[in-house]
Write a protein that holds these residues in place. Structure first.
Motif, mmCIF file in Angstrom:
data_model
loop_
_atom_site.group_PDB
_atom_site.id
_atom_site.type_symbol
_atom_site.label_atom_id
_atom_site.label_comp_id
_atom_site.label_asym_id
_atom_site.label_seq_id
_atom_site.Cartn_x
_atom_site.Cartn_y
_atom_site.Cartn_z
ATOM 1 N N HIS A 193 -4.641 1.496 4.367
ATOM 2 C CA HIS A 193 -4.557 0.037 4.404
ATOM 3 C C HIS A 193 -5.684 -0.551 5.239
ATOM 4 O O HIS A 193 -6.289 -1.567 4.865
ATOM 5 C CB HIS A 193 -3.204 -0.404 4.968
ATOM 6 N N VAL A 228 -6.968 1.290 -3.152
ATOM 7 C CA VAL A 228 -5.710 1.972 -2.850
ATOM 8 C C VAL A 228 -5.326 2.892 -4.012
ATOM 9 O O VAL A 228 -4.893 4.033 -3.806
ATOM 10 C CB VAL A 228 -4.589 0.950 -2.572
ATOM 11 N N THR A 283 0.836 -1.202 0.000
ATOM 12 C CA THR A 283 0.000 0.000 0.000
ATOM 13 C C THR A 283 0.867 1.247 0.000
ATOM 14 O O THR A 283 0.621 2.198 -0.750
ATOM 15 C CB THR A 283 -0.939 -0.001 1.225
#
Length: 371
Positions: A224, A234, A207
């Motif tokens: 996350h 993301v 991430t």
């Protein structure tokens, strides 16, 4: 071998025979790729997850790995769509893809390019199996977006290829739903390796890599935690940060009510569901956790178990909490999305009304806290 479009093959979209082009920053899935390297290659590698979990990206990255190995570099790619549910169209594209991988197919290539294949698909399949049996080297066929092909005849073609063309043909298939194949029987023979949405979920380090090294640790942890490793979310968080709202409120405000996330859920996840399934999701969205019996009580209906079965392919967004798949919870972003449905149900709301037939659950719900 390269196929050039001709006047007789104008029906064919050549772009389906190569991986899609993307401008998004993609994290190399090193952990997943290392796992694939360490295990023997089975006849079928099946990647199943809801939209946005990076199935296509994984196939593309694994394809690059295979291209670097001379013995495995004979690869065929085919991206599928709804039109490929017609058996002869599927076979035509399949033949063109395999020809690109270097398979000698004789007259089949011309028949496929001119859409002149035998009216009986099984005859074409028999000829294709014959050609594969004489292949000078193994071929790996990557089929992307198999969920678009909802056709018993196409399922039969793929099953026959797996059972009769091994070891000359290996299959790598990505789908949003589990195909209706005898997977349990194949697993007992060691023919299948599966990659699930859980395995595709991004780690916190992955991430951070997508958000960029300059992202603050607290923001990375929030994204996350909020996305639960859902790759497309993301990516949308990274893009949202660069928008006006993202600049004003910061990544800490990112949630499922952000327009791009809501649009993606509506178009890519929920749009393909039946109205009954969409209504079920809305009616149970305020429950922290639930099973079929609780959902029946809340909805004042008796079909919750049946609907949960129809929604089993969303198990990364409608998450089972036990091995028996009796209890479930919603992904946080999906919960946020349905919160807008509740807002629309308020008297005097100016936004569009909730789905036809929606009504507020009668009992047993517990509102989620405001994001």
């Amino acid at each position: 071998m390269s196929i050039q479009p001709t006047s007789s093959s104008t029906w064919c979209w050549i772009g389906k025979l190569t991986p899609p082009h993307t401008l998004l920053t993609s994290k190399v899935r090193e952990t997943l790729l290392a796992s694939l390297r360490q295990q023997p290659s089975p006849p079928l590698l099946l990647v199943v997850a809801p939209a946005g979990y990076g199935k296509t990206i994984l196939l593309m990255q694994w394809r690059q790995e295979l291209l670097a190995r001379p013995a495995l570099a004979h690869l065929a790619w085919l991206s599928l769509d709804e039109a490929d549910a017609e058996p002869n169209r599927f076979l035509a594209y399949l033949i063109l893809a395999l020809e690109r991988a270097g398979l000698e197919l004789g007259p089949l290539s011309h028949l496929a390019a001119t859409q002149s294949l035998d009216a009986q698909p099984l005859r074409t399949l028999s000829a294709l199996l014959h050609a594969l049996s004489h292949a000078e080297h193994p071929i790996t066929l990557l089929l992307d977006d198999y969920h678009y092909v909802t056709c018993i005849e196409v399922d039969h073609i793929v099953c026959t290829l797996l059972e009769q063309a091994t070891p000359r043909l290996n299959l790598i298939i990505a789908s949003r739903t589990r195909p209706a194949w005898p997977l349990a029987r194949w697993k007992t023979k060691g023919w299948v390796q599966e990659v699930s949405a859980h395995q595709l979920s991004l780690s916190e380090d992955e991430t951070r890599s997508i958000l960029g090294a300059h992202a603050q640790t607290s923001d990375v942890q929030h994204i996350h935690r909020t996305t639960e490793g859902w790759a497309v979310a993301v990516q949308l968080a990274r893009l949202w940060r660069e928008s006006h709202d993202g600049n004003v409120y910061g990544l800490g405000a990112f949630c499922g009510c952000v327009t791009d996330v809501a649009d993606y859920l509506a178009e890519q996840v929920l749009g393909s569901l039946s109205p009954q399934c969409q209504l079920f999701l809305l009616e149970t969205s305020l429950l922290e956790r639930f099973n079929a019996e609780l959902a029946d009580a809340v909805r004042e209906r008796t079909d919750s178990a049946q609907l949960l079965s129809q929604l089993s392919h969303l198990d990364a967004l409608l998450m089972p909490l036990d091995a028996e798949r009796q209890w479930f919870r919603y992904h946080g972003l999906l919960r946020d999305f349905w919160a807008r449905g509740w807002a629309r149900a308020k008297p005097g709301a100016s936004t569009a009304p909730p789905p036809i037939g929606w009504r507020k659950p009668a009992i047993g719900y517990k509102p989620w806290p405001t994001p």
